[in-house]
Design a protein around this motif. Structure first.
Motif, PDB file in Angstrom:
ATOM      1  N   SER A  31      90.880  31.194  55.514  1.00  0.00           N
ATOM      2  CA  SER A  31      91.561  30.045  55.251  1.00  0.00           C
ATOM      3  C   SER A  31      92.451  30.269  53.863  1.00  0.00           C
ATOM      4  CB  SER A  31      90.595  28.999  54.892  1.00  0.00           C
ATOM      5  OG  SER A  31      89.792  29.235  53.756  1.00  0.00           O
ATOM      6  N   LYS A  32      92.186  31.366  53.268  1.00  0.00           N
ATOM      7  CA  LYS A  32      92.851  31.583  51.794  1.00  0.00           C
ATOM      8  C   LYS A  32      93.927  32.870  51.778  1.00  0.00           C
ATOM      9  CE  LYS A  32      88.848  29.562  49.186  1.00  0.00           C
ATOM     10  NZ  LYS A  32      88.129  30.148  48.041  1.00  0.00           N
ATOM     11  N   VAL A  33      93.561  33.811  52.495  1.00  0.00           N
ATOM     12  CA  VAL A  33      94.479  34.990  52.703  1.00  0.00           C
ATOM     13  C   VAL A  33      95.075  35.208  54.006  1.00  0.00           C
ATOM     14  CG1 VAL A  33      93.237  35.927  50.885  1.00  0.00           C
ATOM     15  CG2 VAL A  33      92.417  36.469  53.097  1.00  0.00           C
ATOM     16  N   LEU A  34      96.236  35.936  54.038  1.00  0.00           N
ATOM     17  CA  LEU A  34      96.986  36.028  55.232  1.00  0.00           C
ATOM     18  C   LEU A  34      97.770  37.174  55.123  1.00  0.00           C
ATOM     19  CD1 LEU A  34      97.726  35.356  58.205  1.00  0.00           C
ATOM     20  CD2 LEU A  34      99.505  33.802  57.329  1.00  0.00           C
ATOM     21  N   HIS A  35      97.686  38.413  55.808  1.00  0.00           N
ATOM     22  CA  HIS A  35      98.478  39.351  55.508  1.00  0.00           C
ATOM     23  C   HIS A  35      98.480  40.239  56.953  1.00  0.00           C
ATOM     24  CE1 HIS A  35      99.618  43.394  53.953  1.00  0.00           C
ATOM     25  NE2 HIS A  35     100.154  42.730  52.941  1.00  0.00           N
ATOM     26  N   ALA A  36      99.556  41.048  57.074  1.00  0.00           N
ATOM     27  CA  ALA A  36      99.888  41.604  58.252  1.00  0.00           C
ATOM     28  C   ALA A  36      98.810  42.894  58.616  1.00  0.00           C
ATOM     29  CB  ALA A  36     101.227  42.366  58.267  1.00  0.00           C
ATOM     30  N   ARG A  37      98.188  43.547  57.300  1.00  0.00           N
ATOM     31  CA  ARG A  37      97.396  44.390  57.416  1.00  0.00           C
ATOM     32  C   ARG A  37      95.701  44.038  57.716  1.00  0.00           C
ATOM     33  NH1 ARG A  37     100.184  48.132  59.317  1.00  0.00           N
ATOM     34  NH2 ARG A  37     101.915  48.832  57.878  1.00  0.00           N
ATOM     35  N   LEU A  38      95.473  42.819  57.983  1.00  0.00           N
ATOM     36  CA  LEU A  38      94.032  41.968  58.143  1.00  0.00           C
ATOM     37  C   LEU A  38      94.300  41.730  59.708  1.00  0.00           C
ATOM     38  CD1 LEU A  38      93.705  39.839  55.043  1.00  0.00           C
ATOM     39  CD2 LEU A  38      93.198  42.376  55.340  1.00  0.00           C
ATOM     40  N   VAL A  39      92.845  41.935  60.300  1.00  0.00           N
ATOM     41  CA  VAL A  39      92.785  41.834  61.706  1.00  0.00           C
ATOM     42  C   VAL A  39      92.846  40.419  61.727  1.00  0.00           C
ATOM     43  CG1 VAL A  39      90.222  41.781  61.330  1.00  0.00           C
ATOM     44  CG2 VAL A  39      91.352  42.098  63.607  1.00  0.00           C
ATOM     45  N   PRO A  40      93.794  39.873  62.651  1.00  0.00           N
ATOM     46  CA  PRO A  40      93.927  38.603  62.918  1.00  0.00           C
ATOM     47  C   PRO A  40      92.757  37.757  63.449  1.00  0.00           C
ATOM     48  CG  PRO A  40      95.823  39.801  63.721  1.00  0.00           C
ATOM     49  CD  PRO A  40      94.647  40.792  63.487  1.00  0.00           C
ATOM     50  N   LEU A  41      92.591  36.619  62.778  1.00  0.00           N
ATOM     51  CA  LEU A  41      91.600  35.604  63.283  1.00  0.00           C
ATOM     52  C   LEU A  41      92.022  34.608  64.021  1.00  0.00           C
ATOM     53  CD1 LEU A  41      88.454  34.592  63.368  1.00  0.00           C
ATOM     54  CD2 LEU A  41      89.313  33.042  61.294  1.00  0.00           C
ATOM     55  N   LEU A  42      91.944  34.507  65.496  1.00  0.00           N
ATOM     56  CA  LEU A  42      92.647  33.660  66.360  1.00  0.00           C
ATOM     57  C   LEU A  42      91.922  32.259  66.442  1.00  0.00           C
ATOM     58  CD1 LEU A  42      93.361  36.111  69.466  1.00  0.00           C
ATOM     59  CD2 LEU A  42      94.699  35.551  67.464  1.00  0.00           C
ATOM     60  N   GLY A  43      90.540  32.096  66.273  1.00  0.00           N
ATOM     61  CA  GLY A  43      89.921  30.866  66.271  1.00  0.00           C
ATOM     62  C   GLY A  43      88.311  31.050  66.086  1.00  0.00           C
ATOM     63  N   GLN A  44      87.888  29.897  66.206  1.00  0.00           N
ATOM     64  CA  GLN A  44      86.395  29.958  65.906  1.00  0.00           C
ATOM     65  C   GLN A  44      85.714  28.733  66.834  1.00  0.00           C
ATOM     66  OE1 GLN A  44      85.893  26.769  64.653  1.00  0.00           O
ATOM     67  NE2 GLN A  44      88.237  26.959  64.456  1.00  0.00           N
ATOM     68  N   CYS A  45      84.353  28.895  67.084  1.00  0.00           N
ATOM     69  CA  CYS A  45      83.576  28.048  67.588  1.00  0.00           C
ATOM     70  C   CYS A  45      82.138  27.933  67.124  1.00  0.00           C
ATOM     71  CB  CYS A  45      83.315  28.352  69.003  1.00  0.00           C
ATOM     72  SG  CYS A  45      82.096  27.423  69.956  1.00  0.00           S
ATOM     73  N   LEU A  46      82.010  26.787  66.419  1.00  0.00           N
ATOM     74  CA  LEU A  46      80.835  26.400  65.377  1.00  0.00           C
ATOM     75  C   LEU A  46      79.731  25.399  66.101  1.00  0.00           C
ATOM     76  CD1 LEU A  46      82.626  26.484  61.920  1.00  0.00           C
ATOM     77  CD2 LEU A  46      81.711  28.248  63.363  1.00  0.00           C
ATOM     78  N   GLU A  47      79.985  24.821  67.321  1.00  0.00           N
ATOM     79  CA  GLU A  47      79.453  23.801  67.930  1.00  0.00           C
ATOM     80  C   GLU A  47      78.230  24.215  68.195  1.00  0.00           C
ATOM     81  OE1 GLU A  47      82.004  23.142  71.303  1.00  0.00           O
ATOM     82  OE2 GLU A  47      80.507  23.952  72.707  1.00  0.00           O
ATOM     83  N   HIS A  48      77.863  25.363  68.518  1.00  0.00           N
ATOM     84  CA  HIS A  48      76.603  25.631  68.966  1.00  0.00           C
ATOM     85  C   HIS A  48      75.413  25.694  67.774  1.00  0.00           C
ATOM     86  CE1 HIS A  48      73.063  28.185  70.661  1.00  0.00           C
ATOM     87  NE2 HIS A  48      73.686  27.687  71.881  1.00  0.00           N
ATOM     88  N   GLU A  49      74.127  25.341  68.158  1.00  0.00           N
ATOM     89  CA  GLU A  49      73.217  25.364  66.802  1.00  0.00           C
ATOM     90  C   GLU A  49      72.721  26.478  66.189  1.00  0.00           C
ATOM     91  OE1 GLU A  49      68.646  23.475  65.864  1.00  0.00           O
ATOM     92  OE2 GLU A  49      69.649  23.234  68.135  1.00  0.00           O
ATOM     93  N   THR A  50      72.544  27.711  67.116  1.00  0.00           N
ATOM     94  CA  THR A  50      72.139  28.722  66.203  1.00  0.00           C
ATOM     95  C   THR A  50      73.225  29.949  66.510  1.00  0.00           C
ATOM     96  OG1 THR A  50      71.137  29.513  68.446  1.00  0.00           O
ATOM     97  CG2 THR A  50      69.799  28.533  66.786  1.00  0.00           C
ATOM     98  N   ASP A  51      74.235  29.779  67.473  1.00  0.00           N
ATOM     99  CA  ASP A  51      75.021  30.976  67.624  1.00  0.00           C
ATOM    100  C   ASP A  51      76.542  30.713  67.073  1.00  0.00           C
ATOM    101  OD1 ASP A  51      73.267  32.570  68.658  1.00  0.00           O
ATOM    102  OD2 ASP A  51      73.751  32.104  70.609  1.00  0.00           O
ATOM    103  N   LYS A  52      77.053  31.242  66.131  1.00  0.00           N
ATOM    104  CA  LYS A  52      78.492  30.926  65.661  1.00  0.00           C
ATOM    105  C   LYS A  52      79.393  31.992  66.310  1.00  0.00           C
ATOM    106  CE  LYS A  52      76.524  27.339  63.454  1.00  0.00           C
ATOM    107  NZ  LYS A  52      76.734  26.067  64.184  1.00  0.00           N
ATOM    108  N   LEU A  53      80.657  31.414  66.551  1.00  0.00           N
ATOM    109  CA  LEU A  53      81.369  32.480  67.244  1.00  0.00           C
ATOM    110  C   LEU A  53      82.751  32.531  66.348  1.00  0.00           C
ATOM    111  CD1 LEU A  53      80.740  31.607  71.029  1.00  0.00           C
ATOM    112  CD2 LEU A  53      79.628  33.119  69.466  1.00  0.00           C
TER     113      LEU A  53
END
Length: 703
Positions: free
Chosen positions: A580-602
């Motif tokens: 959420s704070k850094v963005l650079h072409a040399r970092l692996v791109p984060l496409l998204g997330q899923c935090l709805e599960h109680e124990t498994d965060k994706l």
């Protein structure tokens, strides 16, 4: 006249007997030829059909397996006995053009060759996993050779049912997962080579393999301790566990391997001392324990009796004390590497009658000192660089001798006079000061050493107290002046002071960072990853398991599954906060997330087609010979520059500076054009209010 007639009759009878014997011999040869002709013919229609199917599925060329010819007689690499196929060797074969376009591990027709004793496909590309039925259909199999075949997946536990197998070669592939415990059931096994794969976990108990002579598990990712059960392999001659992540001590039980010729435990994380009980290995010729964390003295008893030693590599450890004279004077020694340790003391005089003087010796990067009082001409090669030897070295300046970074007179590239003088003074030794007259310092007496030590201690204590008083006074003044300013800056937001440690606290509310990238439902990512199946598992990461997945639109992604049962909540929150704070072409791109599960965060990342640097340094090309090709140096330079750009951005362009604490080949990811994307970003840490140098210093202290 009667006498001549009698002789003629005798001659005729002799000729008739010889002719009879000749006819019998011809008849026997004919019968043998008929029997052999029957043996080279394939009698089983099932096996004939299986060979034809194998020829088609593997894309073998007609020049090797001609379609209309007799397989047992004219097919290259096919061995028959009593009308049945007992051996198949396709090592070195080339596929047809169609076969090269779609190579795969398609050998299902082998299941019908139930009398098969040997299958050798080394060097023949077979991408895919070993089928589970492999261990059930070949009760007579003795040789399984799949070296460098691009085989992937895990080693099936069913291989433990190959009760007759004698040789198993699976090296140079991409086999992953844990070693199956069923390998301990192969009682007839003589050679087991699983080197150069991606195997993880611990080494299982294989103490029941009494006929094993060679065990090679090198260049994998095996961890935990070396099992003491290996000491039960009484017949083993070659044991190679190098280039893994094995920890703990070297077990004393290895002393029971009295037939051991070569022991390689190098490039691991082993600790403790080198067991003196290894001197019981009377047949040992090669010993490698280099690049570990071994410590302690090497006593003379350690190598007494090991008269067969030819190669010894103890470099890259933390051994100290004097050099072991017993090791240096061995007659059969050809190579000895003691570099990069903490050995100290004068160099021992070596006898001129030892054959070891013709070998290659490396004593560099230690703390050896004093004068060399023997000739170095007799050595084939000797490296004494980066020590503290002194005196004249005019007679040692030969090609076979390396003397850099010492304290020799009249020799180029030596240490500074201050460095040499300090070393000898600290130890109370006499230093010739590079031959300058009048500056030789005799050794200090014990009483003088003791009195000077007490003076230094008292001065240090008084100086320390004065320094602490001054420092406390300055801190009080600074805090008073800054008190009002800091009070105005605190505010009322939900942000506390940065605690001690190497990173600030993660955001208290996960919703702050849950908006990074697209939001996916748990069901979407469950379908994309095949319910997080083992077949889609890429690897077990430091902060979560990585799975390959395909979204509904066909996009290939990497899904990181962070289980809160195994990992801390902060691991994924910190990673989202970072993106959420850094963005650079040399970092692996984060496409998204899923935090709805109680124990498994994706977390969902872009898929890097070329994998990581560790698996791309050597890759299989599309050339006809299907050989392993190294990355060219232009691509290597491109990768190095890309990694440097990413680290430079984290270190110098981010505020506060960020430190990547897991820089290794497996965390440098490559796209289809071998452009670098830094991974393992869960290991990135920062400290607000700290300089970059302070962060690095604190991290080094923790390590």
């Amino acid at each position: 006249m009667s006498i001549n007639f009698t002789l003629l009759l005798l001659l005729l009878s002799t000729m008739e007997a010889s002719l009879l014997r000749l006819k019998v011999a011809v008849l026997l040869l004919f019968l043998i030829h008929c029997v052999q002709a029957q043996q080279v013919l394939l009698n089983s229609t099932v096996e004939r059909s299986a060979l034809l199917d194998l020829r088609s599925s593997l894309g073998l060329r007609s020049r090797d397996w001609p379609l209309k010819a007799e397989p047992c007689k004219f097919w290259k690499g096919v061995q028959c006995e009593n009308g049945h196929v007992i051996g198949i060797n396709i090592s070195g074969f080339k596929r047809t053009r169609i076969g090269r376009l779609n190579p795969r591990f398609s050998v299902d027709s082998l299941a019908n060759l139930t009398q098969l004793r040997s299958f050798n496909a080394s060097g023949f590309s077979l991408p895919g996993s070993i089928p589970d039925w492999f261990g059930f259909r070949f009760p007579a199999l003795q040789v399984l050779d799949l070296r460098s075949c691009s085989v992937s997946g895990s080693i099936p536990g069913s291989l433990g049912n190959l009760s007759s197998v004698n040789l198993v070669y699976l090296s140079g592939n991409s086999l992953a997962g844990r070693l199956p415990a069923t390998l301990g059931q192969l009682k007839e096994l003589s050679v087991l080579d699983l080197s150069r794969n991606l195997l993880t976990g611990s080494i299982p108990n294989i103490s029941s393999l009494g006929k094993l002579t060679r065990l090679d598990l090198s260049s994998n990712y095996l961890s935990e301790q070396i099992p003491i059960s290996l000491g039960s392999l009484s017949g083993i001659q070659f044991l190679d566990l190098s280039d893994n992540s094995l920890t703990g001590f070297i077990p004393d039980e290895l002393r029971n391997l009295d037939k051991l010729v070569e022991l390689d435990l190098s490039k691991n994380l082993l600790s403790g001392s080198l067991p003196t009980k290894l001197r019981a290995l009377m047949s040992l010729e090669k010993l490698f324990v280099d690049r570990n964390g071994l410590v302690g003295h090497l006593s003379g008893d350690m190598f007494s009796g090991l008269d067969q030693l030819q190669v010894v590599d103890l470099s890259g450890n933390k051994f100290d004390g004097a050099l072991p004279v017993a090791l240096l004077s061995m007659h059969s020694l050809q190579l000895l590497d003691l570099a990069d340790n903490n050995f100290t003391g004068v160099f021992p005089s070596l006898s001129s009658d030892g054959n070891s003087s013709n070998g290659v010796f490396n004593f560099s990067n230690n703390m050896l000192y004093g004068n060399l009082n023997f000739s170095l001409v007799k050595f084939s090669s000797i490296d004494l660089s980066s020590n503290y030897f002194q005196g004249s070295a005019a007679s040692f300046s030969r090609r076979n001798v390396t003397l850099d970074r010492n304290c020799f007179q009249d020799v180029a590239n030596q240490r500074s006079p201050g460095d040499c003088r300090l070393f000898y003074t600290k130890r109370g030794l006499s230093f010739d000061d590079f031959g300058v007259p009048g500056l030789t310092q005799p050794p200090l007496s014990k009483q003088a050493k003791s009195s000077k030590r007490w003076i230094f201690i008292l001065v240090g204590l008084l100086g320390g107290l004065v320094f602490i008083v001054i420092l406390v006074t300055l801190l009080v003044l600074v805090l008073r002046r800054c008190d009002q300013g800091t009070a105005n800056q605190r505010g009322t937001a939900n942000v506390g002071p940065v605690p001690e440690g190497d990173s600030p606290l993660p955001p208290k509310d996960p919703n702050i960072v849950s908006g990074v990238g697209d939001s996916f439902t748990y069901e979407q990512l469950l379908r994309a990853s095949g319910s997080f199946s083992a077949a889609n598992l890429i690897k077990h990461g430091h902060s979560g398991d990585l799975f390959k997945g395909t979204l509904e639109g066909g996009t290939t992604v990497v899904v990181k599954k962070v289980s809160l049962h195994s990992f801390k909540k902060e691991s994924y929150i910190m990673e989202l906060d970072l993106f959420s704070k850094v963005l650079h072409a040399r970092l692996v791109p984060l496409l998204g997330q899923c935090l709805e599960h109680e124990t498994d965060k994706l977390l969902v990342y872009k898929y890097m087609v070329c994998g990581d640097l560790a698996s791309s340094l050597y890759r299989i090309t599309g050339l006809e010979d299907d050989s392993l090709k190294s990355l060219d140096w232009i691509t290597r330079l491109k990768i190095a520059i890309g990694a440097a750009e990413g680290l430079s951005y984290l270190h110098h362009e981010c505020n506060p500076p960020l430190v990547h604490r897991d820089v290794q080949a497996s965390s440098i990811l490559l796209d289809d054009k071998f452009e670098v994307r830094l991974g393992s970003l869960s290991e990135v840490r920062a400290q607000e209010g700290d300089s970059h140098q302070n962060v690095i210093t604190r991290l080094l202290r923790k390590q």
